[in-house]
Design a protein around this motif. Structure first.
Motif: not given
Length: 506
Positions: A57-58, A82-83, A92-93, A155-157
């Motif tokens: 999340d960073d 992210s908050d 994740p989203l 998805s983040n990666l």
């Protein structure tokens, strides 16, 4: 009248200026053949990389430079988290939306911190290809782009990896898609290189330095305790790409357990305070401060902690004296469980206790918080002790004419990952190793800012891989799981497809 040479009259695509060939009247002095080029204010002989980290999340971006002497300079290192407050944990989203929104602007901001380039005169090769125009000003172009490929949320990666590929293509430089956990393990080597730069301001950080300097400590082999919200593992780092997993979590990670305990034990009025760490989803620092008031700001906090002198003391049941007890993790399992960490059981005990005693007062909650952290951190350190005991025997057996027992023995323990920022954990590890006969083993941990996920560690790992000749294909994909251990399924770091190697420069 004949045209005199004017460097401003001819410019090729890309900005290269060339002297114009002209015929001069007899008797006029011939102008010097100047070939302007763009260079750093200090001639760079080392490596420069831009790095991206988006495994969770960073949203993180860094720019790191390293000289041939091993001295590092961090030009930029920022993150945006992210908050996730509405979800009481990483969503994740929500994290992907945050990456998509913030990564490009953060990269743009980072580019303004690239080393400046100035126009100088030189008869040597044109160097414009090694510069970028940022806000109309010349900056040095990174030698390659570093990025996290895995492990992490797919998805983040992908958000970070796709941005990194785009930059590599646009700048025509190599891509280094590295392992996130390897980066945590190597972070103390980055810290040592940064400390050298700070300690010796008189030395040019871009110079080659004095050949014998060994700045990239800790030196292999060393043990790494990687502890975060998603990982708990004890690793023996034998070399850059050889990291054997000695112990791993059976269920939840230690950081996840600490977050869960914080939400159960810390009073709601503290959790919901306007300036509390929970507003950013960071329950660990709040839990530590609640358990040990004042420890956050104190450099020499008195924990009044007595380490267990033997295994029997370590696995004793904690009796509060108020009608409740806590049983340490894997207390009834012997050395056969030396390769395992287990936190769900203790978490379940605490959950049951808080369900039965919802009106527990603040003082008793603080006792519970201290007991929980003590048992968890002693459990983490117990596996370190097992590993050091085994390493001592192994070193004696492996000693030969080329490698002495002293050279092969573990001399350093590295604490890394977000939980490593917990000062009580560092205190427990040091005290327990001293009590068990390992006072000579150094315990090192990065600063808090480099314990949690960050792009500086990705940049450093990219540099170490680059120096060893490794590069990543542009068609590499993200890896949700990517083991460190070369003996694990998949072959570890180098077992992932997409690597290629070029000969090391002599």
């Amino acid at each position: 009248m004949s045209k005199l040479w004017n460097p401003s009259r001819q410019c090729l695509p890309g900005g290269s200026l060339f002297p114009q060939r002209v015929s001069l009247p007899a008797g006029l002095p011939r102008p010097p053949r100047l070939q302007p080029r763009l260079l750093s204010q200090q001639t760079r002989r080392g490596l420069l990389t831009l790095a991206i980290e988006t495994s969770c999340d960073d949203t993180c971006v860094a720019i790191l430079e390293k000289s041939k002497a091993g001295v590092a300079r961090l030009h930029f290192n920022e993150k945006i988290t992210s908050d996730n407050r509405a979800f009481r944990g990483v969503h994740p989203l929500t994290a992907v939306v945050s990456h998509t929104e913030n990564l490009a602007p953060l990269i743009q901001k980072a580019l303004r911190s690239l080393p400046k380039a100035t126009r100088v005169e030189s008869p040597q090769e044109d160097n414009n290809a090694k510069t970028l125009s940022v806000d109309g000003h010349p900056r040095l172009r990174p030698d390659f782009v570093s990025v996290t490929r895995g492990p992490g949320m797919t998805s983040n990666l992908a958000t970070g990896l796709n941005h990194a590929k785009g930059l590599a293509v646009a700048w025509d430089v190599p891509l280094l898609a590295v392992n996130h956990m390897q980066a945590h393990a190597l972070t103390p080597r980055l810290v040592r290189a940064l400390e050298e730069q700070e300690a010796d301001q008189t030395q040019d950080p871009t110079s080659e330095g004095t050949g014998d300097r060994k700045l990239q400590g800790p030196h292999f082999p060393f043990l790494s305790l990687l502890v975060s919200g998603g990982h708990t593992m004890l690793v023996r780092s034998q070399s850059l790409n050889d990291h054997a997993i000695l112990a791993n979590a059976l269920n939840i990670a230690v950081g996840d357990m600490i977050d869960k305990c914080a939400r159960m034990i810390v009073p709601q009025e503290i959790l919901s305070a306007e300036n509390s760490d929970s507003n950013s989803g960071m329950y660990g620092p709040m839990f530590e401060e609640f358990a040990f008031p004042g420890s956050k700001e104190s450099a020499r906090y008195e924990y009044n902690y007595t380490p267990p002198s033997c295994r029997a003391d370590e696995i004793k049941i904690f009796d509060s004296g108020s009608g409740w007890i806590l049983t340490p993790p894997l207390a009834h399992v012997g050395k056969s469980a030396a390769s395992k960490y287990e936190f769900a059981g203790l978490n379940g005990q605490i959950q049951k206790l808080m369900t039965e005693r919802p009106d527990m007062d603040v003082d008793m909650r603080r006792i519970l918080a201290r007991a929980a952290m003590t048992l968890v951190f002693q459990h983490l350190t117990s596996r370190l002790v097992f590993a050091l005991q085994g390493d001592g025997e192994k070193s004696k057996n492996m000693a030969s004419g080329t490698e002495t027992e002293e050279q092969s023995r573990i001399k350093t323990v590295v604490l890394s990952g977000g939980v490593a920022s917990n000062k009580f954990l560092r205190h427990v590890v040091r005290k327990m190793l001293d009590a068990r006969g390992y006072a000579d083993v150094e315990v090192v941990a990065p600063p808090v800012s480099l314990c949690t996920d960050n792009a500086a560690m990705i940049a450093w790992t990219g540099i170490e891989m680059y120096e060893n000749g490794w590069r990543s294909d542009l068609n590499v994909l993200t890896l949700r799981k990517w083991p460190l251990d070369p003996n694990a399924e998949g072959g570890g770091i180098l077992g992932a497809g997409g690597w290629y190697r070029i000969p090391k420069a002599k």
